[in-house]
Design a protein around this motif. Structure first.
Motif, PDB file in Angstrom:
ATOM      1  N   THR A 150      21.219 -34.411 -13.870  1.00  0.00           N
ATOM      2  CA  THR A 150      20.664 -33.967 -12.588  1.00  0.00           C
ATOM      3  C   THR A 150      20.362 -35.141 -11.654  1.00  0.00           C
ATOM      4  O   THR A 150      19.770 -34.942 -10.588  1.00  0.00           O
ATOM      5  CB  THR A 150      19.366 -33.176 -12.809  1.00  0.00           C
ATOM      6  OG1 THR A 150      18.428 -34.006 -13.522  1.00  0.00           O
ATOM      7  CG2 THR A 150      19.614 -31.908 -13.593  1.00  0.00           C
ATOM      8  N   ARG A 151      20.750 -36.345 -12.026  1.00  0.00           N
ATOM      9  CA  ARG A 151      20.450 -37.514 -11.193  1.00  0.00           C
ATOM     10  C   ARG A 151      21.591 -37.777 -10.219  1.00  0.00           C
ATOM     11  O   ARG A 151      22.718 -38.051 -10.617  1.00  0.00           O
ATOM     12  CB  ARG A 151      20.213 -38.748 -12.070  1.00  0.00           C
ATOM     13  CG  ARG A 151      19.772 -39.969 -11.274  1.00  0.00           C
ATOM     14  CD  ARG A 151      19.359 -41.116 -12.152  1.00  0.00           C
ATOM     15  NE  ARG A 151      20.486 -41.693 -12.853  1.00  0.00           N
ATOM     16  CZ  ARG A 151      20.452 -42.898 -13.446  1.00  0.00           C
ATOM     17  NH1 ARG A 151      19.333 -43.600 -13.431  1.00  0.00           N
ATOM     18  NH2 ARG A 151      21.508 -43.355 -14.064  1.00  0.00           N
ATOM     19  N   VAL A 155      19.205 -33.471  -8.432  1.00  0.00           N
ATOM     20  CA  VAL A 155      20.045 -32.447  -7.804  1.00  0.00           C
ATOM     21  C   VAL A 155      19.749 -31.096  -8.453  1.00  0.00           C
ATOM     22  O   VAL A 155      19.207 -31.022  -9.554  1.00  0.00           O
ATOM     23  CB  VAL A 155      21.548 -32.769  -7.941  1.00  0.00           C
ATOM     24  CG1 VAL A 155      21.866 -34.124  -7.329  1.00  0.00           C
ATOM     25  CG2 VAL A 155      21.992 -32.732  -9.411  1.00  0.00           C
ATOM     26  N   ARG A 156      20.136 -30.035  -7.745  1.00  0.00           N
ATOM     27  CA  ARG A 156      19.976 -28.681  -8.280  1.00  0.00           C
ATOM     28  C   ARG A 156      21.307 -27.957  -8.198  1.00  0.00           C
ATOM     29  O   ARG A 156      22.052 -28.111  -7.232  1.00  0.00           O
ATOM     30  CB  ARG A 156      18.922 -27.898  -7.491  1.00  0.00           C
ATOM     31  CG  ARG A 156      17.503 -28.205  -7.900  1.00  0.00           C
ATOM     32  CD  ARG A 156      16.523 -27.244  -7.242  1.00  0.00           C
ATOM     33  NE  ARG A 156      15.189 -27.376  -7.792  1.00  0.00           N
ATOM     34  CZ  ARG A 156      14.768 -26.779  -8.893  1.00  0.00           C
ATOM     35  NH1 ARG A 156      15.594 -26.003  -9.583  1.00  0.00           N
ATOM     36  NH2 ARG A 156      13.535 -26.936  -9.323  1.00  0.00           N
ATOM     37  N   CYS A 187      22.011 -32.169  -3.483  1.00  0.00           N
ATOM     38  CA  CYS A 187      20.914 -33.134  -3.487  1.00  0.00           C
ATOM     39  C   CYS A 187      20.109 -32.965  -2.204  1.00  0.00           C
ATOM     40  O   CYS A 187      20.662 -33.098  -1.103  1.00  0.00           O
ATOM     41  CB  CYS A 187      21.443 -34.564  -3.578  1.00  0.00           C
ATOM     42  SG  CYS A 187      20.129 -35.809  -3.536  1.00  0.00           S
ATOM     43  N   PRO A 188      18.809 -32.677  -2.300  1.00  0.00           N
ATOM     44  CA  PRO A 188      17.998 -32.433  -1.100  1.00  0.00           C
ATOM     45  C   PRO A 188      17.617 -33.692  -0.336  1.00  0.00           C
ATOM     46  O   PRO A 188      17.140 -33.601   0.793  1.00  0.00           O
ATOM     47  CB  PRO A 188      16.754 -31.750  -1.676  1.00  0.00           C
ATOM     48  CG  PRO A 188      16.618 -32.332  -3.047  1.00  0.00           C
ATOM     49  CD  PRO A 188      18.026 -32.516  -3.543  1.00  0.00           C
ATOM     50  N   CYS A 189      17.827 -34.867  -0.939  1.00  0.00           N
ATOM     51  CA  CYS A 189      17.354 -36.108  -0.299  1.00  0.00           C
ATOM     52  C   CYS A 189      18.238 -36.546   0.864  1.00  0.00           C
ATOM     53  O   CYS A 189      17.759 -36.773   1.966  1.00  0.00           O
ATOM     54  CB  CYS A 189      17.273 -37.227  -1.336  1.00  0.00           C
ATOM     55  SG  CYS A 189      16.041 -36.944  -2.632  1.00  0.00           S
ATOM     56  N   HIS A 190      19.543 -36.677   0.599  1.00  0.00           N
ATOM     57  CA  HIS A 190      20.434 -37.215   1.627  1.00  0.00           C
ATOM     58  C   HIS A 190      21.718 -36.400   1.767  1.00  0.00           C
ATOM     59  O   HIS A 190      22.720 -36.899   2.276  1.00  0.00           O
ATOM     60  CB  HIS A 190      20.765 -38.677   1.324  1.00  0.00           C
ATOM     61  CG  HIS A 190      19.559 -39.548   1.232  1.00  0.00           C
ATOM     62  ND1 HIS A 190      18.954 -39.848   0.031  1.00  0.00           N
ATOM     63  CD2 HIS A 190      18.818 -40.163   2.199  1.00  0.00           C
ATOM     64  CE1 HIS A 190      17.905 -40.618   0.252  1.00  0.00           C
ATOM     65  NE2 HIS A 190      17.795 -40.822   1.555  1.00  0.00           N
TER      66      HIS A 190
END
Length: 220
Positions: A125-126, A134-135, A145-148
Protein backbone atom coordinates in the motif's frame (compact mmCIF):
# COMPACT_ATOMS: atom_id res chain seq x y z
CA UNK A 1 79.05 26.87 -0.40
CA UNK A 2 77.13 29.22 -2.71
CA UNK A 3 74.04 31.11 -1.53
CA UNK A 4 72.01 29.10 -4.02
CA UNK A 5 72.83 25.82 -2.28
CA UNK A 6 72.93 27.18 1.27
CA UNK A 7 70.43 25.40 3.46
CA UNK A 8 67.63 27.66 4.70
CA UNK A 9 67.34 28.08 8.47
CA UNK A 10 64.31 26.40 10.07
CA UNK A 11 63.86 29.36 12.46
CA UNK A 12 61.42 32.12 11.56
CA UNK A 13 63.65 34.83 13.03
CA UNK A 14 66.54 33.81 10.77
CA UNK A 15 64.24 33.97 7.76
CA UNK A 16 63.19 37.51 8.63
CA UNK A 17 59.48 36.77 9.06
CA UNK A 18 57.46 39.63 10.62
CA UNK A 19 56.49 39.04 14.23
CA UNK A 20 58.90 36.12 14.58
CA UNK A 21 60.25 35.02 17.95
CA UNK A 22 63.65 33.58 18.62
CA UNK A 23 63.68 29.79 18.53
CA UNK A 24 60.29 29.28 16.81
CA UNK A 25 60.01 27.30 13.58
CA UNK A 26 56.31 27.98 12.82
CA UNK A 27 54.73 31.40 13.04
CA UNK A 28 51.73 31.85 15.28
CA UNK A 29 49.64 32.87 12.29
CA UNK A 30 50.47 29.67 10.41
CA UNK A 31 49.86 27.61 13.56
CA UNK A 32 46.44 29.22 14.01
CA UNK A 33 45.56 28.67 10.35
CA UNK A 34 46.49 24.98 10.48
CA UNK A 35 44.59 24.54 13.74
CA UNK A 36 41.49 26.25 12.35
CA UNK A 37 41.60 24.12 9.20
CA UNK A 38 41.94 20.96 11.28
CA UNK A 39 38.98 21.88 13.48
CA UNK A 40 36.96 22.70 10.36
CA UNK A 41 37.74 19.28 8.95
CA UNK A 42 36.61 17.62 12.19
CA UNK A 43 33.35 19.62 12.11
CA UNK A 44 32.66 18.64 8.49
CA UNK A 45 33.35 14.99 9.28
CA UNK A 46 31.00 15.14 12.27
CA UNK A 47 28.16 16.16 9.96
CA UNK A 48 29.12 14.24 6.83
CA UNK A 49 29.94 10.79 8.21
CA UNK A 50 26.53 10.12 9.84
CA UNK A 51 24.78 11.32 6.67
CA UNK A 52 27.01 9.10 4.54
CA UNK A 53 26.33 6.15 6.82
CA UNK A 54 22.59 6.77 6.56
CA UNK A 55 22.83 6.97 2.75
CA UNK A 56 24.84 3.82 2.17
CA UNK A 57 23.53 1.84 5.13
CA UNK A 58 20.69 0.26 3.12
CA UNK A 59 23.25 -1.16 0.69
CA UNK A 60 24.58 -3.44 3.45
CA UNK A 61 21.29 -4.11 5.18
CA UNK A 62 20.46 -7.79 5.33
CA UNK A 63 16.94 -9.02 5.84
CA UNK A 64 15.64 -12.46 6.64
CA UNK A 65 12.36 -13.53 5.16
CA UNK A 66 9.78 -14.44 7.77
CA UNK A 67 6.60 -16.08 6.56
CA UNK A 68 3.34 -15.01 8.19
CA UNK A 69 -0.09 -16.57 7.94
CA UNK A 70 -2.61 -14.07 6.52
CA UNK A 71 -5.60 -16.38 6.10
CA UNK A 72 -7.02 -19.43 4.40
CA UNK A 73 -6.69 -19.78 0.63
CA UNK A 74 -10.49 -19.78 0.39
CA UNK A 75 -10.61 -16.26 1.83
CA UNK A 76 -9.31 -14.82 -1.42
CA UNK A 77 -10.49 -14.68 -5.03
CA UNK A 78 -9.30 -13.47 -8.44
CA UNK A 79 -11.66 -10.50 -8.82
CA UNK A 80 -11.24 -8.46 -5.63
CA UNK A 81 -8.46 -7.44 -3.29
CA UNK A 82 -8.74 -8.28 0.40
CA UNK A 83 -6.67 -6.08 2.77
CA UNK A 84 -4.47 -7.91 5.24
CA UNK A 85 -2.36 -6.43 8.06
CA UNK A 86 0.87 -8.12 9.13
CA UNK A 87 4.19 -7.30 10.83
CA UNK A 88 7.28 -6.24 8.90
CA UNK A 89 9.38 -4.97 11.86
CA UNK A 90 9.21 -6.85 15.14
CA UNK A 91 9.26 -5.25 18.57
CA UNK A 92 7.81 -1.80 17.78
CA UNK A 93 4.10 -2.52 18.01
CA UNK A 94 1.67 -0.98 15.54
CA UNK A 95 4.45 1.05 13.89
CA UNK A 96 6.00 -2.18 12.66
CA UNK A 97 2.88 -3.33 10.79
CA UNK A 98 1.85 -2.79 7.19
CA UNK A 99 -1.11 -3.54 4.95
CA UNK A 100 -1.16 -5.48 1.69
CA UNK A 101 -4.00 -5.94 -0.77
CA UNK A 102 -4.27 -9.64 -1.55
CA UNK A 103 -5.99 -11.65 -4.30
CA UNK A 104 -5.50 -14.90 -6.17
CA UNK A 105 -3.49 -14.88 -9.37
CA UNK A 106 -5.64 -14.51 -12.48
CA UNK A 107 -4.02 -16.12 -15.55
CA UNK A 108 -6.14 -13.91 -17.82
CA UNK A 109 -4.46 -10.70 -16.67
CA UNK A 110 -1.37 -11.76 -14.73
CA UNK A 111 0.99 -12.40 -17.63
CA UNK A 112 4.27 -12.50 -15.71
CA UNK A 113 5.84 -15.91 -15.18
CA UNK A 114 4.08 -17.94 -12.51
CA UNK A 115 6.06 -19.62 -9.77
CA UNK A 116 5.49 -20.77 -6.20
CA UNK A 117 5.88 -17.23 -4.87
CA UNK A 118 3.17 -15.43 -6.86
CA UNK A 119 0.22 -17.79 -7.01
CA UNK A 120 -1.29 -15.26 -4.64
CA UNK A 121 -0.75 -11.56 -5.44
CA UNK A 122 0.03 -9.33 -2.44
CA UNK A 123 0.47 -5.65 -3.31
CA UNK A 124 2.02 -3.06 -1.00
CA UNK A 125 0.00 0.00 0.00
CA UNK A 126 3.03 2.32 -0.11
CA UNK A 127 2.98 4.75 -3.03
CA UNK A 128 6.24 4.85 -4.96
CA UNK A 129 6.25 8.62 -5.19
CA UNK A 130 6.82 9.64 -1.55
CA UNK A 131 5.55 6.61 0.34
CA UNK A 132 1.99 7.74 1.15
CA UNK A 133 -0.58 4.96 1.71
CA UNK A 134 -2.69 4.07 -1.33
CA UNK A 135 -6.20 2.61 -1.33
CA UNK A 136 -7.79 0.18 -3.72
CA UNK A 137 -11.08 1.51 -5.11
CA UNK A 138 -13.25 -1.42 -6.26
CA UNK A 139 -15.59 0.77 -8.33
CA UNK A 140 -12.69 2.05 -10.43
CA UNK A 141 -10.57 -1.09 -10.16
CA UNK A 142 -7.54 1.08 -9.37
CA UNK A 143 -5.17 1.99 -6.56
CA UNK A 144 -5.32 5.70 -5.75
CA UNK A 145 -2.91 7.82 -3.73
CA UNK A 146 -4.62 10.78 -1.98
CA UNK A 147 -1.40 12.75 -1.46
CA UNK A 148 -0.29 13.71 -4.96
CA UNK A 149 -2.70 11.98 -7.31
CA UNK A 150 -0.80 8.79 -8.09
CA UNK A 151 -2.91 6.24 -9.97
CA UNK A 152 -2.18 2.52 -10.42
CA UNK A 153 -4.20 -0.02 -12.37
CA UNK A 154 -5.67 -3.28 -11.07
CA UNK A 155 -2.28 -5.01 -11.20
CA UNK A 156 -0.50 -2.14 -9.45
CA UNK A 157 1.12 -0.75 -12.60
CA UNK A 158 1.54 3.03 -12.69
CA UNK A 159 -1.18 4.70 -14.74
CA UNK A 160 -0.77 8.38 -13.90
CA UNK A 161 0.66 10.97 -11.55
CA UNK A 162 4.20 11.28 -10.15
CA UNK A 163 5.04 7.67 -9.06
CA UNK A 164 8.14 6.36 -10.83
CA UNK A 165 7.33 2.63 -10.83
CA UNK A 166 4.57 0.11 -10.03
CA UNK A 167 3.52 -0.69 -6.49
CA UNK A 168 5.83 -3.07 -4.63
CA UNK A 169 4.75 -6.61 -3.88
CA UNK A 170 5.33 -9.31 -1.27
CA UNK A 171 6.44 -12.87 -1.79
CA UNK A 172 3.64 -15.31 -1.04
CA UNK A 173 3.26 -19.04 -0.88
CA UNK A 174 0.52 -21.55 -0.13
CA UNK A 175 1.06 -24.08 2.62
CA UNK A 176 -1.53 -26.50 4.04
CA UNK A 177 -4.37 -24.44 2.64
CA UNK A 178 -3.01 -21.24 4.20
CA UNK A 179 -1.63 -18.16 2.46
CA UNK A 180 1.73 -17.05 3.83
CA UNK A 181 3.28 -13.67 3.10
CA UNK A 182 7.01 -12.98 3.13
CA UNK A 183 9.45 -10.21 2.21
CA UNK A 184 8.71 -7.18 0.08
CA UNK A 185 10.22 -6.80 -3.38
CA UNK A 186 10.04 -4.10 -6.05
CA UNK A 187 9.06 -4.47 -9.70
CA UNK A 188 9.58 -2.54 -12.91
CA UNK A 189 6.91 -1.83 -15.53
CA UNK A 190 7.26 -5.42 -16.82
CA UNK A 191 6.76 -6.74 -13.27
CA UNK A 192 10.29 -8.08 -13.19
CA UNK A 193 11.41 -8.59 -9.59
CA UNK A 194 14.12 -6.52 -7.93
CA UNK A 195 15.30 -6.34 -4.34
CA UNK A 196 13.40 -3.64 -2.40
CA UNK A 197 13.92 -0.04 -3.47
CA UNK A 198 12.71 3.14 -1.80
CA UNK A 199 9.97 5.43 -3.12
CA UNK A 200 11.17 7.71 -5.91
CA UNK A 201 13.67 5.18 -7.29
CA UNK A 202 12.76 4.02 -10.82
CA UNK A 203 13.60 0.55 -12.08
CA UNK A 204 13.14 0.91 -15.83
CA UNK A 205 16.07 1.56 -18.17
CA UNK A 206 19.09 3.10 -16.50
CA UNK A 207 17.11 3.59 -13.30
CA UNK A 208 17.79 0.02 -12.19
CA UNK A 209 21.53 0.80 -12.11
CA UNK A 210 21.39 4.23 -10.47
CA UNK A 211 20.12 3.09 -7.07
CA UNK A 212 21.78 0.50 -4.85
CA UNK A 213 19.93 -2.70 -4.10
CA UNK A 214 19.50 -3.85 -0.55
CA UNK A 215 21.46 -7.04 -0.03
CA UNK A 216 19.05 -9.59 1.35
CA UNK A 217 19.13 -13.22 2.30
CA UNK A 218 15.50 -14.28 2.12
CA UNK A 219 14.65 -17.82 3.10
CA UNK A 220 11.91 -18.47 0.60
Amino acid sequence: MSDKHKKSSPYTADRGMPGAFEGETVTRRRFMNVTAQGLGGVAVAAFALPALGFAIGPVFERTKMQWQDIGALGDFNEEDYIPRVFTIVNGIGEAGKTTAYVRLRNPQIDTETEDQYNRVIAISTRCNHLGCPVRFTPAAGKFLCPCHGGVYDFRGLREGGPPVRPLDRFYTRIEDGKVLVGARYSVNSELRRFSPRDPGQPLDGIGQYLYPARFSTPEK
